[in-house]
Design an enzyme around this catalytic site. Structure first.
Site, mmCIF file in Angstrom:
data_model
loop_
_atom_site.group_PDB
_atom_site.id
_atom_site.type_symbol
_atom_site.label_atom_id
_atom_site.label_comp_id
_atom_site.label_asym_id
_atom_site.label_seq_id
_atom_site.Cartn_x
_atom_site.Cartn_y
_atom_site.Cartn_z
ATOM 1 C CG PHE A 122 -7.030 -1.018 -30.128
ATOM 2 C CD1 PHE A 122 -7.762 0.164 -30.087
ATOM 3 C CD2 PHE A 122 -5.649 -0.940 -29.972
ATOM 4 C CE1 PHE A 122 -7.126 1.389 -29.892
ATOM 5 C CE2 PHE A 122 -5.011 0.283 -29.778
ATOM 6 C CZ PHE A 122 -5.758 1.450 -29.737
ATOM 7 C CB THR A 125 0.022 -2.904 -34.262
ATOM 8 O OG1 THR A 125 0.128 -2.429 -32.926
ATOM 9 C CG2 THR A 125 1.349 -3.475 -34.713
ATOM 10 N N PRO A 127 2.310 -3.573 -40.066
ATOM 11 C CG PRO A 127 2.075 -4.926 -41.970
ATOM 12 C CD PRO A 127 1.348 -3.904 -41.141
ATOM 13 C CB ALA A 129 2.975 1.808 -37.837
ATOM 14 C CB ILE A 156 -5.770 -7.364 -34.916
ATOM 15 C CG1 ILE A 156 -5.008 -6.342 -35.782
ATOM 16 C CG2 ILE A 156 -7.043 -6.779 -34.325
ATOM 17 C CD1 ILE A 156 -4.377 -5.177 -35.031
ATOM 18 N N GLY A 341 14.354 -28.566 -11.953
ATOM 19 C CA GLY A 341 14.140 -29.240 -13.240
ATOM 20 C C GLY A 341 12.671 -29.368 -13.584
ATOM 21 C CD GLU A 364 -3.147 -2.905 -24.038
ATOM 22 O OE1 GLU A 364 -3.310 -1.921 -23.312
ATOM 23 O OE2 GLU A 364 -4.018 -3.781 -24.209
ATOM 24 N N GLY A 365 2.586 -1.228 -25.771
ATOM 25 C CA GLY A 365 3.786 -0.412 -25.552
ATOM 26 C C GLY A 365 4.879 -1.211 -24.883
ATOM 27 C CB SER A 367 10.071 -2.375 -21.098
ATOM 28 O OG SER A 367 9.334 -3.437 -20.525
#
Ligand code: COS
Length: 383
Positions: A122, A125, A127, A129, A156, A341, A364-365, A367
């Protein structure tokens, strides 16, 4: 299409067995080698995992969202990198085509995606945006029978293995924002497409992300998904609405694994002459983690059922993604805390999972984007 209860149970129990017997034993190896063995990918194909959500008429298992979530609850009781191998085929890489593709496109591609012969990625996205997806700058300019595509896509998943990309690009550069964007389903072997190096990441070794660069790439006009230009942003948003339920289900599976790991470790580890599970402060952490994992499961199932019933679930999907990704972060953190530990050294899975789950609050967005979507919908509904 919903499966009959017996087939559904069989599928869920074979996935659970596969996870227990084949995946959990090699988690550490996959993380160290940053690679899932080919034999495991082949077994995933044979189990039908690449086609879980692809309609049965195209060779997939045709699961509805609720069934897909039930399978993910089991599949994700191990390193989430394994899910990533099939994640784009059953989710964001294929669903644009499933929801909006023409019959000829679906006939050609979906059987290959369902079998795992073709990996689908998919490409939204860029650089410049990320959260502001509507500002993407990749262009696809119509020239006779082709669109000439130029631009760079970033982070990607599965790009190096991909046989095809769901690509969002601007067909009308004069139109800023969502309206000028179209979606394409593009074979990865076209001239003018280059895949960048695998990025080094904080976690989920074995899952890979790359840049995909388009330079004067001539994409045949018939690769446009659907019939009309300008529908690409809405397609991406609807793919992501569904994807957010999927990611919340992934978080739930991981959370349930970590709750179990925390409990077993607390029952095994002794301090002050007693098992640490008998200390109330440890019990409080266990109880909080259980409560959150249970809430995640309930939210995901409820939202998945609503989507299956045809309701608009954009707001609820964001609620699921926001809650589940934040909660699994807290659960992974408590798991480290309970291990003391030992939780900080790489011999135990706790350290690896702590890093693995961090991405859930980002992709995927983020928070903050989920909060924006939820609030926007609340205000619109109230108005
Ligand atoms: N379903 C259908 N249509 C939708 C939609 C949805 N869930 N969300 C928005 N749209 C439509 C709107 O209705 C609007 O259409 P009109 O112009 O016809 O009214 C159009 O899309 C633009 O919507 P909006 O103005 O809300 O877009 P914004 O630019 O404000 O962006 C957010 C909205 C922030 C929600 C979007 O950019 C987003 O989800 N960003 C995160 C991207 C992301 O998750 N990236 C992860 C990488 S992919 S792994």
């Amino acid at each position: 299409m919903a499966l009959d209860p017996e087939t559904r149970e069989q599928l869920i129990s074979s996935v659970a067995r596969f996870v227990r017997e084949r995946l959990v034993p090699i988690e550490d190896q996959v993380s160290r080698e940053d690679r899932i063995p080919d034999a495991i990918i082949q077994e995933m194909r044979e189990l039908g995992l690449f086609g879980l959500s692809i309609p049965a008429e195209y060779g997939g298992l045709g699961l509805n969202m609720e069934e897909e979530a039930l399978v993910l609850f089991e599949l994700c009781q191990t390193s989430p990198a394994f899910r990533s191998a099939i994640g784009t085929n059953i989710g964001i890489g294929s669903q644009g085509l499933v929801m909006f593709g023409r019959e000829d496109q679906k006939d050609y591609w979906l059987p290959k995606i369902a079998s795992g012969e073709t990996i689908a990625s998919f490409c939204l996205t860029e650089p410049g945006a990320g959260s502001d997806a509507a500002s993407l700058r990749t262009t696809a300019i119509r020239d006779g029978n082709v669109y000439v595509v130029n631009g760079t896509k970033r982070f990607i998943t599965n790009a190096a293995k991909a046989g095809a990309f769901t690509l969002m690009a601007r067909t009308n550069p004069d139109r800023k924002g969502a309206g000028g964007i179209s979606a394409f389903f593009v074979p990865s072997n076209l001239k003018g497409i280059t895949v960048g190096k695998s990025e080094r990441k904080m976690g989920q070794q074995g899952a890979h992300i790359h840049d995909v660069i388009f330079e004067n790439c001539e994409v045949p006009a018939e690769c446009l998904i659907g019939e009309r230009e300008g529908e690409g942003f809405k397609l991406a948003m609807q793919v992501l609405d569904r994807g957010r339920i999927h990611i919340a289900a992934v978080c739930t599976g991981v959370a349930e694994r970590l709750v179990r790991d925390s409990t077993l470790y607390a029952l095994e580890r002794e301090q002050f002459g007693d098992k640490i599970a008998n200390f109330q402060m440890v019990q409080a952490m266990l109880a909080d983690s259980k409560m959150e994992a249970y809430a995640m499961r309930c939210m995901v199932q409820e939202t998945a059922r609503k989507r299956d019933a045809g309701e608009n679930i954009a707001m609820e999907a964001s609620c699921c993604k926001l809650f589940a990704s934040e909660a699994v972060g807290r659960i992974a953190d408590r798991n480290v805390q309970i291990h003391g530990g030992a939780g900080y050294v790489s011999d135990y899975a706790a350290e690896r999972f702590y890093r693995d789950v961090r991405i859930f609050r980002l992709y995927e967005g983020t928070s903050q984007i989920q909060q924006t979507v939820i609030a926007k919908n609340m205000l619109r509904n109230a108005g």
